[in-house]
Motif scaffolding. Structure first.
Motif, mmCIF file in Angstrom:
data_model
loop_
_atom_site.group_PDB
_atom_site.id
_atom_site.type_symbol
_atom_site.label_atom_id
_atom_site.label_comp_id
_atom_site.label_asym_id
_atom_site.label_seq_id
_atom_site.Cartn_x
_atom_site.Cartn_y
_atom_site.Cartn_z
ATOM 1 N N LEU A 1 0.824 -1.205 0.000
ATOM 2 C CA LEU A 1 0.000 0.000 0.000
ATOM 3 C C LEU A 1 0.863 1.262 0.000
ATOM 4 C CD1 LEU A 1 -2.850 -0.924 2.519
ATOM 5 C CD2 LEU A 1 -3.012 -0.765 0.033
ATOM 6 N N GLN A 2 1.927 1.259 0.799
ATOM 7 C CA GLN A 2 2.782 2.439 0.861
ATOM 8 C C GLN A 2 3.536 2.654 -0.442
ATOM 9 O OE1 GLN A 2 5.323 2.473 4.311
ATOM 10 N NE2 GLN A 2 3.622 2.657 5.753
ATOM 11 N N LYS A 3 3.975 1.584 -1.068
ATOM 12 C CA LYS A 3 4.667 1.722 -2.347
ATOM 13 C C LYS A 3 3.724 2.256 -3.422
ATOM 14 C CE LYS A 3 8.180 -1.817 -1.470
ATOM 15 N NZ LYS A 3 8.672 -3.184 -1.811
ATOM 16 N N GLN A 4 2.477 1.827 -3.370
ATOM 17 C CA GLN A 4 1.492 2.342 -4.331
ATOM 18 C C GLN A 4 1.217 3.818 -4.091
ATOM 19 O OE1 GLN A 4 -1.914 -0.187 -3.784
ATOM 20 N NE2 GLN A 4 -1.124 -1.824 -5.077
ATOM 21 N N ALA A 5 1.204 4.223 -2.813
ATOM 22 C CA ALA A 5 0.831 5.595 -2.476
ATOM 23 C C ALA A 5 1.986 6.571 -2.635
ATOM 24 C CB ALA A 5 0.302 5.650 -1.046
ATOM 25 N N GLN A 6 3.208 6.146 -2.267
ATOM 26 C CA GLN A 6 4.315 7.097 -2.238
ATOM 27 C C GLN A 6 5.599 6.596 -2.888
ATOM 28 O OE1 GLN A 6 4.372 7.629 2.019
ATOM 29 N NE2 GLN A 6 5.761 5.916 2.386
ATOM 30 N N GLY A 7 5.563 5.371 -3.407
ATOM 31 C CA GLY A 7 6.711 4.856 -4.132
ATOM 32 C C GLY A 7 7.725 4.112 -3.287
ATOM 33 N N TYR A 8 7.574 4.107 -1.981
ATOM 34 C CA TYR A 8 8.512 3.411 -1.099
ATOM 35 C C TYR A 8 7.797 3.050 0.201
ATOM 36 C CZ TYR A 8 8.790 8.064 1.020
ATOM 37 O OH TYR A 8 8.469 9.273 1.601
ATOM 38 N N ALA A 9 8.388 2.109 0.947
ATOM 39 C CA ALA A 9 7.788 1.647 2.197
ATOM 40 C C ALA A 9 8.611 2.116 3.381
ATOM 41 C CB ALA A 9 7.691 0.124 2.206
ATOM 42 N N VAL A 10 7.920 2.417 4.495
ATOM 43 C CA VAL A 10 8.569 2.829 5.744
ATOM 44 C C VAL A 10 8.152 1.835 6.823
ATOM 45 C CG1 VAL A 10 8.904 4.689 7.396
ATOM 46 C CG2 VAL A 10 8.412 5.236 4.998
#
Length: 288
Positions: free
Chosen positions: A243-252
């Motif tokens: 979900l984070q990669k879809q939303a902002q391009g990377y995961a935290v």
């Protein structure tokens, strides 16, 4: 999925005729703020106790009103399926609790459109399905299933059943006192540490949903070819990393609250394979 007896739950409330509906939740002064919407979208889908986000962002107003809740129409196929899934979880968890010497209190499931009031604050469709421990109800806007098929590319009836089973898993956690202990512990921890506890809570709910599927299939042969793959696809589709990669391009990873795709798949499979609540102890294991 196969429900031969077609039993439907008596615990479904249909609020989809509520006044306000999708237009009742407005962004701006006196309503849900933009920051709250963004936070909800980041933490969205399959959440437990949305009150922290909802209550902090709600400064007044909200849905203008609600129609009296009743059972869904008999000709509503999607609502009927959800009701049958809920009924099957009731049968399964009643048996599991009785075998453990306890009593299972059935949750209510609320169908709504756009936004609705809950004991945890104002619930909104943008957050996806969720469980509120304050009123022991599962909330879902059935439009989410369209998004599950299209945006997340996780089609299939068992993918939809997994959604309900996961939220019912949160209800089981509530009945067992797990949710309350986690909520209390989070208040004493840093944000990152609190997120880690939330991940463990969510992964346990995934495991509990697998426990339901294990027992439901052994007792009533509800699974058909491809069903397990559908559930695994749904679990993977809503992992925090994806979900984070879809939303902002990377995961935290420190901001994860639900677990990665691989973790969600692993714990669903853990419950499905064992059928044992003890195997779902995500709080003691070092490796998630």
């Amino acid at each position: 999925m196969r429900f031969d007896n077609g039993r439907q739950s008596d615990n479904v409330e249909d609020r989809r005729g509520a006044r306000g509906g999708r237009s009742g939740m407005r962004i701006g002064r006196g309503k849900i703020g933009v920051g709250t919407i963004v936070l909800a979208l980041v933490a969205m889908y399959f959440g437990v106790d949305p009150s922290v986000v909802l209550n902090s962002g709600l400064t007044g107003g909200g849905v203008s009103g609600e129609a009296p809740a009743g059972a869904p129409p008999a000709n509503d196929a999607e609502a009927r399926f959800v009701s049958m899934v809920l009924a099957d979880t009731e049968t399964t968890w009643q048996t599991i609790f009785q075998q453990g010497g306890g009593r299972y209190v059935e949750p209510k499931l609320v169908l709504f459109t756009g936004a609705t009031r809950t004991a945890c604050g104002m619930g909104q469709a943008a957050m996806g399905p969720f469980y509120c421990p304050g009123d022991q109800k599962v909330y879902i806007d059935l439009a989410f299933y369209d998004e599950l098929r299209t945006r997340f590319r996780a089609p299939g009836d068992f993918a939809q059943a997994y959604v309900i089973a996961h939220e019912v898993g949160h209800h089981v956690q509530n009945l067992l006192g797990i949710s309350g202990k986690v909520q209390e512990a989070r208040q004493r921890l840093s944000e990152a540490e609190g997120n880690q506890l939330s991940v463990r809570l969510e992964l346990q709910a995934d495991c509990f949903s697998g426990v339901w599927a294990h027992h439901a299939d052994r007792a009533r042969q509800v699974l058909e070819a491809g069903d397990i793959e559908e559930a695994l696809g749904a679990a993977a589709a809503i992992g925090d990393d994806r979900l984070q990669k879809q939303a902002q391009g990377y995961a935290v990873p420190d901001s994860f609250t639900h677990g990665s795709s691989a973790q969600r798949v692993r714990w669903f499979k853990q419950g499905l394979g064992s059928g044992d609540l003890k195997s779902c102890d995500t709080f003691s294991t070092r490796t998630l």
